[in-house]
Design a protein around this motif. Structure first.
Motif, PDB file in Angstrom:
ATOM      1  N   UNK A  18     -10.124  -2.414   3.677  1.00 16.65           N
ATOM      2  CA  UNK A  18      -9.437  -3.704   3.549  1.00 16.65           C
ATOM      3  C   UNK A  18      -8.320  -3.599   2.513  1.00 16.65           C
ATOM      4  N   UNK A  19      -8.622  -2.978   1.376  1.00 17.43           N
ATOM      5  CA  UNK A  19      -7.622  -2.850   0.309  1.00 17.43           C
ATOM      6  C   UNK A  19      -6.411  -2.042   0.792  1.00 17.43           C
ATOM      7  N   UNK A  20      -6.661  -0.916   1.472  1.00 17.47           N
ATOM      8  CA  UNK A  20      -5.557  -0.080   1.964  1.00 17.47           C
ATOM      9  C   UNK A  20      -4.713  -0.833   2.982  1.00 17.47           C
ATOM     10  N   UNK A  21      -5.374  -1.606   3.835  1.00 21.94           N
ATOM     11  CA  UNK A  21      -4.670  -2.366   4.865  1.00 21.94           C
ATOM     12  C   UNK A  21      -3.762  -3.427   4.261  1.00 21.94           C
ATOM     13  N   UNK A  22      -4.203  -4.017   3.159  1.00 19.69           N
ATOM     14  CA  UNK A  22      -3.444  -5.124   2.572  1.00 19.69           C
ATOM     15  C   UNK A  22      -2.536  -4.710   1.420  1.00 19.69           C
ATOM     16  N   UNK A  23      -2.413  -3.422   1.133  1.00 21.72           N
ATOM     17  CA  UNK A  23      -1.546  -2.977   0.035  1.00 21.72           C
ATOM     18  C   UNK A  23      -0.126  -3.542   0.114  1.00 21.72           C
ATOM     19  N   UNK A  24       0.449  -3.718   1.311  1.00 18.95           N
ATOM     20  CA  UNK A  24       1.796  -4.302   1.366  1.00 18.95           C
ATOM     21  C   UNK A  24       1.875  -5.729   0.778  1.00 18.95           C
ATOM     22  N   UNK A  25       0.728  -6.404   0.608  1.00 26.75           N
ATOM     23  CA  UNK A  25       0.738  -7.729  -0.018  1.00 26.75           C
ATOM     24  C   UNK A  25       1.250  -7.663  -1.449  1.00 26.75           C
ATOM     25  N   UNK A  26       1.063  -6.513  -2.101  1.00 25.37           N
ATOM     26  CA  UNK A  26       1.545  -6.352  -3.472  1.00 25.37           C
ATOM     27  C   UNK A  26       3.044  -6.079  -3.414  1.00 25.37           C
ATOM     28  N   UNK A  27       3.824  -6.981  -3.970  1.00 22.67           N
ATOM     29  CA  UNK A  27       5.285  -6.883  -3.885  1.00 22.67           C
ATOM     30  C   UNK A  27       5.873  -5.753  -4.704  1.00 22.67           C
ATOM     31  N   UNK A  28       5.296  -5.459  -5.841  1.00 22.36           N
ATOM     32  CA  UNK A  28       5.859  -4.444  -6.732  1.00 22.36           C
ATOM     33  C   UNK A  28       5.304  -3.061  -6.378  1.00 22.36           C
ATOM     34  N   UNK A  29       6.176  -2.080  -6.236  1.00 23.34           N
ATOM     35  CA  UNK A  29       5.699  -0.715  -5.973  1.00 23.34           C
ATOM     36  C   UNK A  29       4.770  -0.207  -7.082  1.00 23.34           C
ATOM     37  N   UNK A  30       5.041  -0.603  -8.329  1.00 23.70           N
ATOM     38  CA  UNK A  30       4.195  -0.195  -9.447  1.00 23.70           C
ATOM     39  C   UNK A  30       2.775  -0.735  -9.280  1.00 23.70           C
ATOM     40  N   UNK A  31       2.647  -1.978  -8.794  1.00 25.74           N
ATOM     41  CA  UNK A  31       1.321  -2.558  -8.553  1.00 25.74           C
ATOM     42  C   UNK A  31       0.578  -1.804  -7.453  1.00 25.74           C
ATOM     43  N   UNK A  32       1.312  -1.415  -6.411  1.00 29.17           N
ATOM     44  CA  UNK A  32       0.686  -0.649  -5.328  1.00 29.17           C
ATOM     45  C   UNK A  32       0.172   0.695  -5.851  1.00 29.17           C
ATOM     46  N   UNK A  33       0.955   1.339  -6.714  1.00 26.20           N
ATOM     47  CA  UNK A  33       0.530   2.616  -7.288  1.00 26.20           C
ATOM     48  C   UNK A  33      -0.710   2.439  -8.164  1.00 26.20           C
ATOM     49  N   UNK A  34      -0.744   1.374  -8.947  1.00 25.97           N
ATOM     50  CA  UNK A  34      -1.920   1.115  -9.795  1.00 25.97           C
ATOM     51  C   UNK A  34      -3.151   0.848  -8.942  1.00 25.97           C
ATOM     52  N   UNK A  35      -2.967   0.087  -7.870  1.00 24.21           N
ATOM     53  CA  UNK A  35      -4.097  -0.205  -6.982  1.00 24.21           C
ATOM     54  C   UNK A  35      -4.630   1.081  -6.356  1.00 24.21           C
ATOM     55  N   UNK A  36      -3.742   1.963  -5.939  1.00 26.59           N
ATOM     56  CA  UNK A  36      -4.162   3.228  -5.343  1.00 26.59           C
ATOM     57  C   UNK A  36      -4.899   4.079  -6.378  1.00 26.59           C
ATOM     58  N   UNK A  37      -4.406   4.096  -7.623  1.00 24.62           N
ATOM     59  CA  UNK A  37      -5.105   4.848  -8.677  1.00 24.62           C
ATOM     60  C   UNK A  37      -6.507   4.294  -8.898  1.00 24.62           C
ATOM     61  N   UNK A  38      -6.641   2.952  -8.897  1.00 27.02           N
ATOM     62  CA  UNK A  38      -7.963   2.344  -9.063  1.00 27.02           C
ATOM     63  C   UNK A  38      -8.877   2.711  -7.895  1.00 27.02           C
ATOM     64  N   UNK A  39      -8.325   2.705  -6.680  1.00 26.31           N
ATOM     65  CA  UNK A  39      -9.151   3.063  -5.521  1.00 26.31           C
ATOM     66  C   UNK A  39      -9.627   4.511  -5.618  1.00 26.31           C
ATOM     67  N   UNK A  40      -8.755   5.411  -6.065  1.00 23.82           N
ATOM     68  CA  UNK A  40      -9.148   6.817  -6.232  1.00 23.82           C
ATOM     69  C   UNK A  40     -10.229   6.947  -7.296  1.00 23.82           C
ATOM     70  N   UNK A  41     -10.081   6.202  -8.398  1.00 27.14           N
ATOM     71  CA  UNK A  41     -11.087   6.231  -9.468  1.00 27.14           C
ATOM     72  C   UNK A  41     -12.425   5.723  -8.935  1.00 27.14           C
ATOM     73  N   UNK A  42     -12.398   4.599  -8.243  1.00 33.85           N
ATOM     74  CA  UNK A  42     -13.637   3.987  -7.749  1.00 33.85           C
ATOM     75  C   UNK A  42     -14.311   4.853  -6.685  1.00 33.85           C
ATOM     76  N   UNK A  43     -13.525   5.600  -5.929  1.00 28.96           N
ATOM     77  CA  UNK A  43     -14.096   6.467  -4.886  1.00 28.96           C
ATOM     78  C   UNK A  43     -14.956   7.576  -5.488  1.00 28.96           C
ATOM     79  N   UNK A  44     -14.735   7.904  -6.761  1.00 31.01           N
ATOM     80  CA  UNK A  44     -15.505   8.977  -7.396  1.00 31.01           C
ATOM     81  C   UNK A  44     -16.747   8.459  -8.125  1.00 31.01           C
TER      82      UNK A  44
END
Length: 151
Positions: A18-44
């Motif tokens: 769900x998070x990956x699908x909705x990443x375009x909802x985040x307007x700022x590219x920096x926010x998208x990068x932070x969200x992806x970093x959090x997802x990578x952290x949480x996956x471990x």
């Protein structure tokens, strides 16, 4: 609730999708990068059931933030290198320890006390104790008793 690692991983993977699908909802590219970093952290974060439950809590709040289109703390900062239990205080509302009594309610100072419904039941709540009672929502109990008429 007795959740298995399989159930917890399923929930995490669903929220990750769900998070990956909705990443375009985040307007700022920096926010998208932070969200992806959090997802990578949480996956471990899967060393124990408790860590997996906490991971799923973080995932839930991350999905909510992404749905709203704006990251809120703690997701406004890159994920820390520390394990999840050390950063549990970052979740909204923090982490508080609540002692639950045998009825699953917050324990009163005088100790565990059964609900009034159990106290007033003719069988002391034996019948009700065997029935499924939801942790949240409504519970309705209706009893019809026939008594012989006194002459």
């Amino acid at each position: 609730m007795n959740e298995t690692a399989e159930d917890l991983n399923y929930d995490c993977n669903y929220n990750m999708f769900v998070a990956k699908t909705m990443l375009p909802n985040l307007g700022k590219p920096d926010d998208r990068q932070k969200a992806v970093r959090w997802m990578k952290k949480l996956a471990t974060c899967n060393r124990s059931i408790e860590e997996m439950k906490l991971r799923n809590d973080f995932m839930y709040y991350l999905v909510v933030n992404i749905q709203q289109g704006e990251l809120q703390p703690p997701f406004t900062e890159p994920p820390p290198a520390s394990p999840l239990p050390d950063i549990a205080h970052l979740l909204p509302g923090g982490v508080t320890q609540v002692n639950l009594d045998e009825w699953g309610d917050k324990q009163a100072k005088e100790g565990a006390k059964p609900p009034m419904l159990y106290e007033n039941s003719p069988d002391g709540g034996a019948f009700l104790a065997a029935q499924p009672v939801p942790r949240c929502g409504a519970f309705c109990y209706l009893a019809v008793v026939a008594r012989e008429a006194k002459e």
